[in-house]
Write a protein that holds these residues in place. Structure first.
Motif, PDB file in Angstrom:
ATOM      1  N   ALA A 170       0.822  -1.211   0.000  1.00  0.00           N
ATOM      2  CA  ALA A 170       0.000   0.000   0.000  1.00  0.00           C
ATOM      3  C   ALA A 170       0.857   1.262   0.000  1.00  0.00           C
ATOM      4  CB  ALA A 170      -0.910   0.001   1.232  1.00  0.00           C
ATOM      5  N   GLY A 171       1.971   1.231   0.727  1.00  0.00           N
ATOM      6  CA  GLY A 171       2.829   2.407   0.829  1.00  0.00           C
ATOM      7  C   GLY A 171       3.400   2.822  -0.522  1.00  0.00           C
ATOM      8  N   GLN A 193     -11.300   7.795   0.380  1.00  0.00           N
ATOM      9  CA  GLN A 193     -12.362   6.778   0.401  1.00  0.00           C
ATOM     10  C   GLN A 193     -11.715   5.418   0.623  1.00  0.00           C
ATOM     11  OE1 GLN A 193     -13.727   8.077  -3.665  1.00  0.00           O
ATOM     12  NE2 GLN A 193     -15.720   7.638  -2.746  1.00  0.00           N
ATOM     13  N   GLY A 194     -12.049   4.774   1.742  1.00  0.00           N
ATOM     14  CA  GLY A 194     -11.494   3.455   2.026  1.00  0.00           C
ATOM     15  C   GLY A 194     -10.613   3.505   3.256  1.00  0.00           C
ATOM     16  N   SER A 195     -10.698   2.483   4.106  1.00  0.00           N
ATOM     17  CA  SER A 195      -9.915   2.463   5.337  1.00  0.00           C
ATOM     18  C   SER A 195      -9.161   1.149   5.501  1.00  0.00           C
ATOM     19  CB  SER A 195     -10.814   2.725   6.550  1.00  0.00           C
ATOM     20  OG  SER A 195     -11.975   1.922   6.490  1.00  0.00           O
ATOM     21  N   GLY A 196      -8.846   0.499   4.369  1.00  0.00           N
ATOM     22  CA  GLY A 196      -7.909  -0.627   4.377  1.00  0.00           C
ATOM     23  C   GLY A 196      -6.487  -0.080   4.343  1.00  0.00           C
ATOM     24  N   PRO A 197      -5.501  -0.960   4.129  1.00  0.00           N
ATOM     25  CA  PRO A 197      -4.108  -0.479   4.122  1.00  0.00           C
ATOM     26  C   PRO A 197      -3.851   0.639   3.104  1.00  0.00           C
ATOM     27  CG  PRO A 197      -4.159  -2.877   4.262  1.00  0.00           C
ATOM     28  CD  PRO A 197      -5.581  -2.430   4.054  1.00  0.00           C
ATOM     29  N   VAL A 198      -4.448   0.574   1.919  1.00  0.00           N
ATOM     30  CA  VAL A 198      -4.195   1.611   0.912  1.00  0.00           C
ATOM     31  C   VAL A 198      -4.784   2.938   1.369  1.00  0.00           C
ATOM     32  CG1 VAL A 198      -4.492   2.278  -1.509  1.00  0.00           C
ATOM     33  CG2 VAL A 198      -4.077  -0.113  -0.933  1.00  0.00           C
ATOM     34  N   GLY A 199      -6.010   2.904   1.917  1.00  0.00           N
ATOM     35  CA  GLY A 199      -6.628   4.121   2.420  1.00  0.00           C
ATOM     36  C   GLY A 199      -5.850   4.722   3.582  1.00  0.00           C
ATOM     37  N   LEU A 200      -5.385   3.864   4.500  1.00  0.00           N
ATOM     38  CA  LEU A 200      -4.612   4.383   5.633  1.00  0.00           C
ATOM     39  C   LEU A 200      -3.289   4.978   5.155  1.00  0.00           C
ATOM     40  CD1 LEU A 200      -5.264   1.720   8.420  1.00  0.00           C
ATOM     41  CD2 LEU A 200      -6.473   3.858   7.976  1.00  0.00           C
ATOM     42  N   ALA A 202      -2.788   6.356   2.234  1.00  0.00           N
ATOM     43  CA  ALA A 202      -3.118   7.624   1.578  1.00  0.00           C
ATOM     44  C   ALA A 202      -3.325   8.725   2.609  1.00  0.00           C
ATOM     45  CB  ALA A 202      -4.374   7.453   0.722  1.00  0.00           C
ATOM     46  N   ALA A 203      -4.094   8.419   3.646  1.00  0.00           N
ATOM     47  CA  ALA A 203      -4.402   9.433   4.654  1.00  0.00           C
ATOM     48  C   ALA A 203      -3.137   9.857   5.404  1.00  0.00           C
ATOM     49  CB  ALA A 203      -5.455   8.892   5.622  1.00  0.00           C
ATOM     50  N   ALA A 204      -2.316   8.867   5.803  1.00  0.00           N
ATOM     51  CA  ALA A 204      -1.097   9.185   6.557  1.00  0.00           C
ATOM     52  C   ALA A 204      -0.143  10.028   5.713  1.00  0.00           C
ATOM     53  CB  ALA A 204      -0.416   7.896   7.021  1.00  0.00           C
ATOM     54  N   VAL A 307     -17.321  18.048 -16.447  1.00  0.00           N
ATOM     55  CA  VAL A 307     -17.137  19.310 -17.160  1.00  0.00           C
ATOM     56  C   VAL A 307     -17.606  20.474 -16.297  1.00  0.00           C
ATOM     57  CG1 VAL A 307     -17.804  20.619 -19.216  1.00  0.00           C
ATOM     58  CG2 VAL A 307     -17.300  18.170 -19.386  1.00  0.00           C
ATOM     59  N   HIS A 308     -18.846  20.380 -15.823  1.00  0.00           N
ATOM     60  CA  HIS A 308     -19.407  21.496 -15.064  1.00  0.00           C
ATOM     61  C   HIS A 308     -18.584  21.768 -13.819  1.00  0.00           C
ATOM     62  CE1 HIS A 308     -22.268  23.132 -11.969  1.00  0.00           C
ATOM     63  NE2 HIS A 308     -22.358  24.036 -12.920  1.00  0.00           N
ATOM     64  N   ARG A 309     -18.074  20.704 -13.215  1.00  0.00           N
ATOM     65  CA  ARG A 309     -17.307  20.892 -11.983  1.00  0.00           C
ATOM     66  C   ARG A 309     -15.819  20.911 -12.283  1.00  0.00           C
ATOM     67  NH1 ARG A 309     -19.042  16.797  -8.712  1.00  0.00           N
ATOM     68  NH2 ARG A 309     -17.966  17.851  -7.027  1.00  0.00           N
ATOM     69  N   GLN A 310     -15.463  20.882 -13.564  1.00  0.00           N
ATOM     70  CA  GLN A 310     -14.082  21.063 -14.029  1.00  0.00           C
ATOM     71  C   GLN A 310     -13.100  20.210 -13.224  1.00  0.00           C
ATOM     72  OE1 GLN A 310     -13.076  24.956 -15.733  1.00  0.00           O
ATOM     73  NE2 GLN A 310     -11.421  25.017 -14.234  1.00  0.00           N
ATOM     74  N   LEU A 311     -13.394  18.903 -13.180  1.00  0.00           N
ATOM     75  CA  LEU A 311     -12.570  18.008 -12.357  1.00  0.00           C
ATOM     76  C   LEU A 311     -11.355  17.511 -13.131  1.00  0.00           C
ATOM     77  CD1 LEU A 311     -15.229  15.774 -10.583  1.00  0.00           C
ATOM     78  CD2 LEU A 311     -14.136  17.853  -9.751  1.00  0.00           C
ATOM     79  N   SER A 312     -10.261  17.291 -12.398  1.00  0.00           N
ATOM     80  CA  SER A 312      -9.125  16.533 -12.931  1.00  0.00           C
ATOM     81  C   SER A 312      -9.292  15.103 -12.449  1.00  0.00           C
ATOM     82  CB  SER A 312      -7.806  17.090 -12.409  1.00  0.00           C
ATOM     83  OG  SER A 312      -7.653  18.427 -12.806  1.00  0.00           O
ATOM     84  N   LEU A 313      -9.416  14.181 -13.383  1.00  0.00           N
ATOM     85  CA  LEU A 313      -9.651  12.775 -13.050  1.00  0.00           C
ATOM     86  C   LEU A 313      -8.414  11.983 -13.444  1.00  0.00           C
ATOM     87  CD1 LEU A 313     -11.670  10.505 -12.250  1.00  0.00           C
ATOM     88  CD2 LEU A 313     -12.501  10.553 -14.605  1.00  0.00           C
ATOM     89  N   LEU A 314      -7.807  11.297 -12.456  1.00  0.00           N
ATOM     90  CA  LEU A 314      -6.574  10.561 -12.724  1.00  0.00           C
ATOM     91  C   LEU A 314      -6.662   9.146 -12.167  1.00  0.00           C
ATOM     92  CD1 LEU A 314      -5.537  13.630 -11.481  1.00  0.00           C
ATOM     93  CD2 LEU A 314      -3.508  12.773 -12.596  1.00  0.00           C
ATOM     94  N   GLY A 315      -6.019   8.200 -12.862  1.00  0.00           N
ATOM     95  CA  GLY A 315      -5.839   6.853 -12.340  1.00  0.00           C
ATOM     96  C   GLY A 315      -4.377   6.647 -11.983  1.00  0.00           C
ATOM     97  N   SER A 316      -4.107   5.601 -11.196  1.00  0.00           N
ATOM     98  CA  SER A 316      -2.722   5.278 -10.847  1.00  0.00           C
ATOM     99  C   SER A 316      -2.602   3.768 -10.729  1.00  0.00           C
ATOM    100  CB  SER A 316      -2.343   5.944  -9.519  1.00  0.00           C
ATOM    101  OG  SER A 316      -0.970   5.765  -9.246  1.00  0.00           O
ATOM    102  N   TRP A 317      -1.645   3.190 -11.451  1.00  0.00           N
ATOM    103  CA  TRP A 317      -1.510   1.736 -11.534  1.00  0.00           C
ATOM    104  C   TRP A 317      -0.199   1.279 -10.908  1.00  0.00           C
ATOM    105  CZ3 TRP A 317      -4.192  -2.486 -12.319  1.00  0.00           C
ATOM    106  CH2 TRP A 317      -3.559  -3.657 -12.727  1.00  0.00           C
ATOM    107  N   GLY A 318      -0.285   0.509  -9.834  1.00  0.00           N
ATOM    108  CA  GLY A 318       0.882  -0.181  -9.271  1.00  0.00           C
ATOM    109  C   GLY A 318       2.019   0.755  -8.868  1.00  0.00           C
ATOM    110  N   PHE A 319       3.228   0.201  -8.847  1.00  0.00           N
ATOM    111  CA  PHE A 319       4.411   0.989  -8.468  1.00  0.00           C
ATOM    112  C   PHE A 319       5.655   0.310  -9.001  1.00  0.00           C
ATOM    113  CE2 PHE A 319       3.599  -1.980  -4.981  1.00  0.00           C
ATOM    114  CZ  PHE A 319       4.846  -2.524  -4.725  1.00  0.00           C
TER     115      PHE A 319
END
Ligand SMILES: [Zn+2]
Ligand SMILES: [Zn+2]
Length: 371
Positions: A170-171, A193-200, A202-204, A307-319
């Motif tokens: 997760a790190g 969103q999420g409180s498994g190892p990846v979510g923790l 991300a938050a930390a 569009v209306h909320r002009q969001l930047s949407l990104l994905g991230s795969w592995g490391f």
């Protein structure tokens, strides 16, 4: 410490999907040039391993399982070796290693400079079958042979090994997502969103990076209680047994002056999380999707919102190896602030099936095997 005598290793071998996992005795070859033989102290268990066992991923067998690990250097190939930070490696060093090696020559590696998208990645515990290997190529094993080209890094002094294993996958996954794809900026409001190892993770990391507030939207309550106890996240919203999606959205808006978060990081894995996360970002904000690692189907999204909320949407795969090394280099700061060792539950290697079950049911946050 002789280099010449024959060594073996007891290792968990996956021969047939969905069948009992056997501990077998395998030969361990001498370390060739650029190779390192490690005595494994911890082999991590993660959701991917359950997918491998069940046959949901097409992999060559028999294979020694385990792509996350920490151990002690036992032998180094002729010519010696430095670790990924340039420090000389010696027998007896405590090290971690990256789970995979990018090929360096495919189009994504060479031309797109995107090694996480390598088309010919070799991954320990996944696609290095017993027949092709000079010794065990997975960390659910007493010993393991690390191939030339592996990113091997010494554990910084003072970092407890169990703490290092807590976010072993997760790190580095979040290092890639947060430092590579969409960095957290000073003073931002961040929703995770999420409180498994990846979510923790991300938050930390968002907290270390200088977020003004981090709101964890996850569950069940027992997991949020762990996050609260460790000081991971400033606000915790239980979306499993507590609020419904509309109430969670209202709470996020209330905590962000009515606007929504500057950055929402998806670490939940359920497709439903995505339209919820889009709604939680402020106009002009960013949505970083990390948790949809396996294909769990489709979900309705209103594209006008992007569009209306002009969001930047990104994905991230592995490391890549570099992200694992950056995670290890960050461990002194992470462990000084957060009691990561308390996230870890240890199992003897022979109890690997029980560890997999507990990971599957969420009975433990992070399982590790002791070979
Ligand atoms: Zn490649
Ligand atoms: Zn993993």
């Amino acid at each position: 410490m002789s280099n010449a005598h024959h060594t073996t290793s007891r290792s968990v071998v996956l021969r047939e999907f969905n069948k009992p996992l056997a501990v077998e005795e395998l030969d361990v070859a001498e370390a060739g040039p650029g190779e390192v033989v490690v005595g494994v102290e911890y082999g991590g268990v993660c959701g991917t391993d359950a997918h491998l066992w069940s046959g949901r991923l097409d992999i060559p067998t028999p294979v020694v399982l385990g792509h996350e690990g920490l151990g002690t250097v036992e032998r180094i190939g002729a010519g010696g070796l430095a670790d990924a930070n340039g420090e000389p490696l010696a027998v007896g060093d405590t090290v971690m290693w990256a789970s995979s090696i990018s090929c360096g020559s495919c189009v994504p590696c060479r031309m797109h400079e995107e090694p996480t998208l390598c088309e010919r990645r070799t991954t320990y515990g996944v696609n290095l079958p017993v027949a092709n290997a000079p010794g065990p190529s997975g960390s659910w094993s007493e010993r393991m042979v690390l191939r030339a080209g592996t990113s091997v890094v010494k554990l910084p002094a003072g970092v407890p090994p169990a703490s290092a294993m807590s976010l072993a996958c997760a790190g580095p996954t979040m290092i890639h997502a947060l430092y590579g794809r969409r960095p957290v900026r000073l003073g931002e409001s961040v929703v995770v969103q999420g409180s498994g190892p990846v979510g923790l993770a991300a938050a930390a990391m968002a907290q270390l990076a200088g977020a003004a507030q981090v709101i964890v939207v996850g569950g069940p309550e027992s997991r949020l209680a762990v996050a609260r106890r460790l000081g991971i996240g400033d606000h915790h919203i239980d979306i499993i047994d507590g609020m419904d999606a509309a109430a969670a959205l209202a709470e996020v808006r209330a905590l962000t002056g009515g606007y929504g978060a500057d950055l929402v990081i998806e670490c939940a894995g359920a497709p439903d999380a995505v339209p919820q996360g889009i709604a939680m970002a402020r106009r002009g904000g960013s949505y970083l999707v990390v948790g949809q690692y396996t294909d769990r189907g489709e979900v309705a999204v209103n594209p006008h919102q992007l569009v209306h909320r002009q969001l930047s949407l990104l994905g991230s795969w592995g490391f890549t190896g570099a992200h694992l090394v950056a995670y290890v280099n960050l461990l002194p700061a992470l462990t000084a602030r957060f009691d990561l060792a308390s996230l870890v539950t240890e199992f003897p290697m022979a109890d690997c099936e029980e560890a997999l079950r507990q990971v599957g049911t969420g009975g433990v946050l992070k399982a590790v095997l002791r070979p």
